[in-house]
Design an enzyme around this catalytic site. Structure first.
Site, PDB file in Angstrom:
ATOM      1  N   LYS A  58      26.466  -4.013  50.016  1.00  0.00           N
ATOM      2  CA  LYS A  58      26.980  -3.444  48.760  1.00  0.00           C
ATOM      3  C   LYS A  58      27.192  -1.958  48.934  1.00  0.00           C
ATOM      4  O   LYS A  58      26.580  -1.325  49.810  1.00  0.00           O
ATOM      5  CB  LYS A  58      26.018  -3.700  47.596  1.00  0.00           C
ATOM      6  CG  LYS A  58      24.593  -3.122  47.724  1.00  0.00           C
ATOM      7  CD  LYS A  58      24.437  -1.664  47.344  1.00  0.00           C
ATOM      8  CE  LYS A  58      22.987  -1.179  47.446  1.00  0.00           C
ATOM      9  NZ  LYS A  58      22.870   0.286  47.498  1.00  0.00           N
ATOM     10  N   ASP A  83      17.239  -3.935  43.945  1.00  0.00           N
ATOM     11  CA  ASP A  83      18.678  -4.127  44.210  1.00  0.00           C
ATOM     12  C   ASP A  83      19.060  -5.597  44.405  1.00  0.00           C
ATOM     13  O   ASP A  83      20.239  -5.906  44.607  1.00  0.00           O
ATOM     14  CB  ASP A  83      19.085  -3.386  45.500  1.00  0.00           C
ATOM     15  CG  ASP A  83      19.132  -1.886  45.306  1.00  0.00           C
ATOM     16  OD1 ASP A  83      19.031  -1.428  44.154  1.00  0.00           O
ATOM     17  OD2 ASP A  83      19.282  -1.180  46.319  1.00  0.00           O
TER      18      ASP A  83
END
Ligand code: C5P
Length: 279
Positions: A8, A132
């Site tokens: 990401k 996350d």
């Protein structure tokens, strides 16, 4: 079962303040990208993780095995899990490699056991082992708040193409947060930044950059060097030490850096991310 596990980037990352529990409240636009690891899962008698990168721990401290433990604990199922991890996402880069591997493991286990949990449950459980991880249960684009674990899934933006660049040295997330001087941050409104993104006006920034630069002064020089090479924007992802760079360089990049061109990556509802060369 073989699954892709994407990296990401944080298109923008605003740190809003320090919390009593030691974490920081964030507001960040996360986007999955086409760089990723590959994981091969097989049920067995005991947990066993092997990895192509010999520098990574393969014991219980690895988020893959933490995710297997979490799944056992939440579902009451008992099993052993054999995992082979083909590592391509650099570590300590701010690219969420470990978090993505954990999310992919939860997804795989849920499939292997006939979906005892909903995706929203997997996301909520996963926040117990890392801030996350829940993001990866969006479809690849999400506005994340709280510790990063509160996800608001968004429609994918127009395709983003960028270059990921990382020096050989990585950065530890707690170290970067410990260097953060909240009083010196620009008081940008993250909701306005999000609105601008949704209207196609991309403003990339990361409040953790100055903290990362004080932890690793050479990183600030690398950013200047990358800008001088002709990229439009050079912004750190997560807590570094990786950058994502938009535009294209006029000259070749210095040797010794990790450099990879990537595209934004999204997944259809009910399916996991699939490896693609282009977004
Ligand atoms: O949740 P995760 O394990 O990824 O966090 C690693 C470390 O990063 C935390 O121990 C904390 O020092 C820092 N952190 C933070 N605020 C966040 C996320 C992480 O201070 N929102």
């Amino acid at each position: 079962m073989k699954l892709f596990s994407p990296a990401k980037i944080n298109l923008f990352l605003r740190v809003l303040g320090r919390r009593p529990d030691g974490y920081h409240n964030l507001a960040s636009l996360f986007q999955a990208v086409t760089l990723g690891d590959e994981l091969c899962f097989e049920l067995g008698n005991r947990d066993q993780l092997t990895c192509t990168d010999p520098t990574l721990p393969t014991d219980k401290s690895n988020l893959v095995l933490k995710a297997a433990d979490l799944f056992r604990h939440k579902t009451g199922l008992s099993f052993g899990l054999k995992v082979h991890l083909e590592k391509r996402i650099p570590s300590q880069a701010g690219l969420g490699g470990g978090s993505s591997n954990a999310a992919t493991t939860l997804w795989a286990l849920n499939k292997l056991f006939g979906e005892p949990a909903k995706e929203t449950e997997l996301a909520a459980w996963s926040s117990e082992i890392g801030s996350d991880i829940p993001f990866f249960f969006s479809q690849g684009t999400a506005y994340c708040t709280g510790r990063g674990e509160q996800i608001k899934a968004l429609k994918p933006p127009a395709q983003i193409q960028c270059w990921l660049v990382k020096p050989p040295q990585g950065l530890s997330t707690p170290l970067v947060y410990s260097k953060l001087d909240l009083a010196r941050l620009q008081n940008r409104d993250p909701d306005k930044a999000l609105k601008a993104f949704l209207e196609g006006e991309y403003r990339y920034f990361n409040d953790l950059e100055s903290a990362a630069f004080s932890a690793m002064p050479a990183l600030s020089l690398l950013k200047q060097e990358l800008i001088a090479l002709g990229f439009h924007s050079v912004v750190m992802t997560g807590s570094g030490s990786g950058f994502f760079c938009t535009g294209a360089p006029h000259r070749s990049l210095p040797a010794g850096l990790f450099v990879q061109q990537v595209f934004s990556l999204n997944r259809p509802s009910g399916e996991w991310y699939v490896k693609k060369d282009k977004g």
